[in-house]
Design a protein around this motif. Structure first.
Motif, PDB file in Angstrom:
ATOM      1  N   ASN A   1       3.892   8.244  -3.537  1.00 31.98           N
ATOM      2  CA  ASN A   1       3.695   8.296  -4.984  1.00 31.98           C
ATOM      3  C   ASN A   1       4.944   8.792  -5.692  1.00 31.98           C
ATOM      4  OD1 ASN A   1       1.051   7.345  -4.993  1.00 31.98           O
ATOM      5  ND2 ASN A   1       0.155   9.374  -4.844  1.00 31.98           N
ATOM      6  N   SER A   2       5.581   9.812  -5.131  1.00 32.89           N
ATOM      7  CA  SER A   2       6.797  10.351  -5.739  1.00 32.89           C
ATOM      8  C   SER A   2       7.924   9.318  -5.733  1.00 32.89           C
ATOM      9  CB  SER A   2       7.246  11.618  -4.997  1.00 32.89           C
ATOM     10  OG  SER A   2       6.326  12.666  -5.209  1.00 32.89           O
ATOM     11  N   ILE A   3       8.019   8.560  -4.650  1.00 25.75           N
ATOM     12  CA  ILE A   3       9.031   7.500  -4.594  1.00 25.75           C
ATOM     13  C   ILE A   3       8.774   6.455  -5.675  1.00 25.75           C
ATOM     14  CG2 ILE A   3       9.796   5.519  -3.205  1.00 25.75           C
ATOM     15  CD1 ILE A   3       9.719   7.334  -0.762  1.00 25.75           C
ATOM     16  N   LEU A   4       7.524   6.050  -5.836  1.00 23.59           N
ATOM     17  CA  LEU A   4       7.202   5.045  -6.855  1.00 23.59           C
ATOM     18  C   LEU A   4       7.487   5.574  -8.264  1.00 23.59           C
ATOM     19  CD1 LEU A   4       3.854   3.558  -5.465  1.00 23.59           C
ATOM     20  CD2 LEU A   4       6.120   2.510  -5.396  1.00 23.59           C
ATOM     21  N   GLU A   5       7.206   6.847  -8.495  1.00 26.91           N
ATOM     22  CA  GLU A   5       7.504   7.437  -9.802  1.00 26.91           C
ATOM     23  C   GLU A   5       9.011   7.464 -10.048  1.00 26.91           C
ATOM     24  OE1 GLU A   5       5.637  11.260  -9.964  1.00 26.91           O
ATOM     25  OE2 GLU A   5       3.615  10.443  -9.701  1.00 26.91           O
ATOM     26  N   SER A   6       9.769   7.842  -9.026  1.00 23.32           N
ATOM     27  CA  SER A   6      11.223   7.890  -9.155  1.00 23.32           C
ATOM     28  C   SER A   6      11.799   6.502  -9.402  1.00 23.32           C
ATOM     29  CB  SER A   6      11.827   8.498  -7.882  1.00 23.32           C
ATOM     30  OG  SER A   6      13.125   8.971  -8.122  1.00 23.32           O
ATOM     31  N   LEU A   7      11.252   5.502  -8.727  1.00 22.25           N
ATOM     32  CA  LEU A   7      11.667   4.119  -8.950  1.00 22.25           C
ATOM     33  C   LEU A   7      11.375   3.688 -10.387  1.00 22.25           C
ATOM     34  CD1 LEU A   7      10.363   2.568  -5.622  1.00 22.25           C
ATOM     35  CD2 LEU A   7      12.727   2.387  -6.414  1.00 22.25           C
ATOM     36  N   TRP A   8      10.190   4.016 -10.864  1.00 17.01           N
ATOM     37  CA  TRP A   8       9.757   3.607 -12.207  1.00 17.01           C
ATOM     38  C   TRP A   8      10.747   4.095 -13.271  1.00 17.01           C
ATOM     39  CZ3 TRP A   8       5.817   0.438 -13.761  1.00 17.01           C
ATOM     40  CH2 TRP A   8       5.459   0.468 -15.111  1.00 17.01           C
ATOM     41  N   PHE A   9      11.226   5.328 -13.084  1.00 18.38           N
ATOM     42  CA  PHE A   9      12.142   5.914 -14.058  1.00 18.38           C
ATOM     43  C   PHE A   9      13.615   5.758 -13.664  1.00 18.38           C
ATOM     44  CE2 PHE A   9       8.144   8.292 -14.767  1.00 18.38           C
ATOM     45  CZ  PHE A   9       7.927   7.907 -16.077  1.00 18.38           C
TER      46      PHE A   9
ATOM     47  N   GLY B   1       1.372  -2.830  -6.647  1.00 20.36           N
ATOM     48  CA  GLY B   1       2.038  -1.662  -7.218  1.00 20.36           C
ATOM     49  C   GLY B   1       3.210  -2.002  -8.119  1.00 20.36           C
ATOM     50  N   PRO B   2       3.803  -0.971  -8.704  1.00 21.70           N
ATOM     51  CA  PRO B   2       3.405   0.432  -8.545  1.00 21.70           C
ATOM     52  C   PRO B   2       2.176   0.789  -9.379  1.00 21.70           C
ATOM     53  CG  PRO B   2       5.324   0.283  -9.988  1.00 21.70           C
ATOM     54  CD  PRO B   2       5.048  -1.109  -9.496  1.00 21.70           C
TER      55      PRO B   2
END
Length: 484
Positions: free
Chosen positions: A375-383, A250-251
């Motif tokens: 998934n939401s955590i990974l998206e928040s991390l990405w941005f 991931g992510p």
């Protein structure tokens, strides 16, 4: 074009968060190595989900996305489905998946009977479709599990199985106690109050044990996480010889964005008019909704905090509705405090469904009040957007604990909030608690800096020379090596 060597069978769970990330993994594999060919077997949504729901719409969209390397086949659905029991929801899910084993066998038999460029190399199945391991065994090919949650939770799940099977512990009694437990993969003791919903009942624990025992039969577990984020948990798993090989890749995210609806365009236009990092975004996932009393507490907290906000507010389904998914309110004024929208018109916006990825990507967003789905955590991390934790169901309480206590990448609104999706009686969070969490979220520069740094790591790890890129490469070599 390279000659196809290995044919893989992918079986995702028919839940939007699981399915999207599984399809993205399939894309990653075929894009990185043209010797792979993937057939995705689509299990239709569980009965009771309305036509036109997010998952049904997504499945319909896949029909036009078949390529030479990846195709989609929708499996038949039995007429006589298992009975849904509100007291044993996971047993129903497991039984529903099991009804598709014979259909998978028939489709795969048909695939291998036809002349093709590649040979069957293995199954890649969702973490909740472990009964498909027996189907793969029938074709003498190995199974790899795509684990759509965290490495920490994988370690916890396997630890619970060890407690039961090797130490004869009563997990229900443990969960209902007020203790802290040392769990492999976690640096800090884990309080039992953040154990996931279901671990406090025999039915729930029996289901977890069923899944965990099957997980150990897999040849490998592909985790939607990355080494730089969950270093301790991943090293703990890889050093345990009783655990199958672990591949953190991931992510795995869908970053394409897709088409822009009018409502989505309106949201982005509103964000365009807000100062950088000034907006707190509240969104609670595909099943996240609250009753009117709790909605008013959130509204009071937002108004008192003084911060700009974008709030995705969903209407809970009635107990009589066939669908368990929330919908949009016809009139938000019916549930919000009187005059709230007028008083906050210049600083806030309340919407229904939210284009979460597009919102988190926007420079105006400075904080995310989240249900802590992985998934939401990974998206928040990405941005690089800091999180305030408000978990609701499944393993989200443990995800919240990991973000706040283990990784120090989030602040707490609540760690142990739980909502029973099949029972209207739920926990309650006060406006004071919510306001405090929002203030800490938006004012803590230290967490903001740490989150931005982790965001950079999440992008670097999937690029060439990154740890997840290398792990994906090892997985591909494994698939190719399975072909005689």
């Amino acid at each position: 074009m390279a000659k196809t060597v290995a044919e893989l069978i992918f079986i995702p769970l028919p839940v939007i968060g699981h399915m999207k990330s599984t399809i993205e993994l399939a894309k990653l594999l075929t894009n990185q190595d043209q010797r792979l060919s993937i057939t995705v077997l689509i299990i239709q949504p569980l009965s009771g989900l309305r036509t036109g729901s997010a998952i049904a719409t997504y499945i319909e969209s896949l029909a036009n996305k078949s390529t030479q390397q990846m195709r989609f086949i929708t499996l038949p659905q039995d007429k006589n489905l298992p009975t849904r029991d509100p007291k044993a929801p996971m047993r129903f899910v497991n039984n529903y998946i099991n009804t598709h084993c014979k259909h998978v066998t028939n489709v795969v038999t048909e695939i291998i009977s036809q002349p093709g460029p590649g040979q069957l190399s293995g199954f890649v199945i969702d973490m909740l479709c472990t009964s498909m391991i027996d189907v793969a065994n029938g074709f003498n090919v190995p199974t790899y599990v795509f684990y759509t949650s965290s490495a920490c939770y994988l370690g916890f799940q396997l630890y619970i199985q060890t407690l039961c099977d090797e130490q004869n512990k009563d997990v229900v009694e443990l969960t209902n106690s007020d203790q802290e437990v040392n769990v492999p993969g976690f640096v800090n003791p884990v309080p039992t109050k953040v154990f996931p919903s279901g671990y406090d009942t025999k039915e729930g624990v029996d289901y977890v044990l069923l899944i965990s025992r099957k997980l150990r039969e897999a040849k490998g577990i592909v985790v939607n996480s990355f080494l730089e984020l969950e270093t301790h948990a991943i090293e703990s798993l890889t050093s345990d010889k009783s655990v199958p090989d672990v591949y953190p890749v991931g992510p795995v995210l869908n970053l394409e964005g897709g088409y822009m609806e009018n409502s989505e365009s309106d949201v982005i236009k509103w964000l365009d008019s807000q100062p950088c990092s000034s907006v707190v975004f509240l969104c609670f996932g595909s099943l996240g909704s609250f009753d009117e009393v709790q909605v008013k507490e959130i509204a009071y907290a937002l108004e008192r905090s003084g911060h700009r906000f974008l709030w995705s507010l969903r209407q809970p389904p009635s107990l009589e509705q066939a669908s368990r998914n929330p919908g949009d309110y016809e009139d938000l004024g019916d549930v919000l405090p009187e005059g709230f929208r007028e008083r906050t018109a210049r600083t806030g916006k309340v919407i229904g469904w939210a284009p979460q990825m597009a919102v988190l990507a926007h420079s105006a967003v400075g904080g995310f009040v989240s249900h802590c789905g992985w998934n939401s955590i990974l998206e928040s991390l990405w941005f690089g957007v800091p999180i305030a934790t408000w978990p609701i169901y499944a393993e989200q309480q443990m995800n919240a604990f990991e973000m706040v206590v283990e990784l120090e990448l989030g602040v707490e609104i609540k760690l142990d909030y739980k909502k029973d999706l099949f029972n209207p009686k739920n926990d309650f969070v006060t406006a004071k608690e919510i306001e405090s969490g929002i203030r800490r979220l938006m004012d803590d520069d230290n967490i903001r800096v740490k989150m931005k740094e982790m965001g950079k790591m999440s992008r670097a790890t999937v690029r060439e020379a990154g740890s997840s890129y290398a792990s994906l490469g090892r997985l591909i070599q494994e698939f190719i090596g399975n072909v005689p």
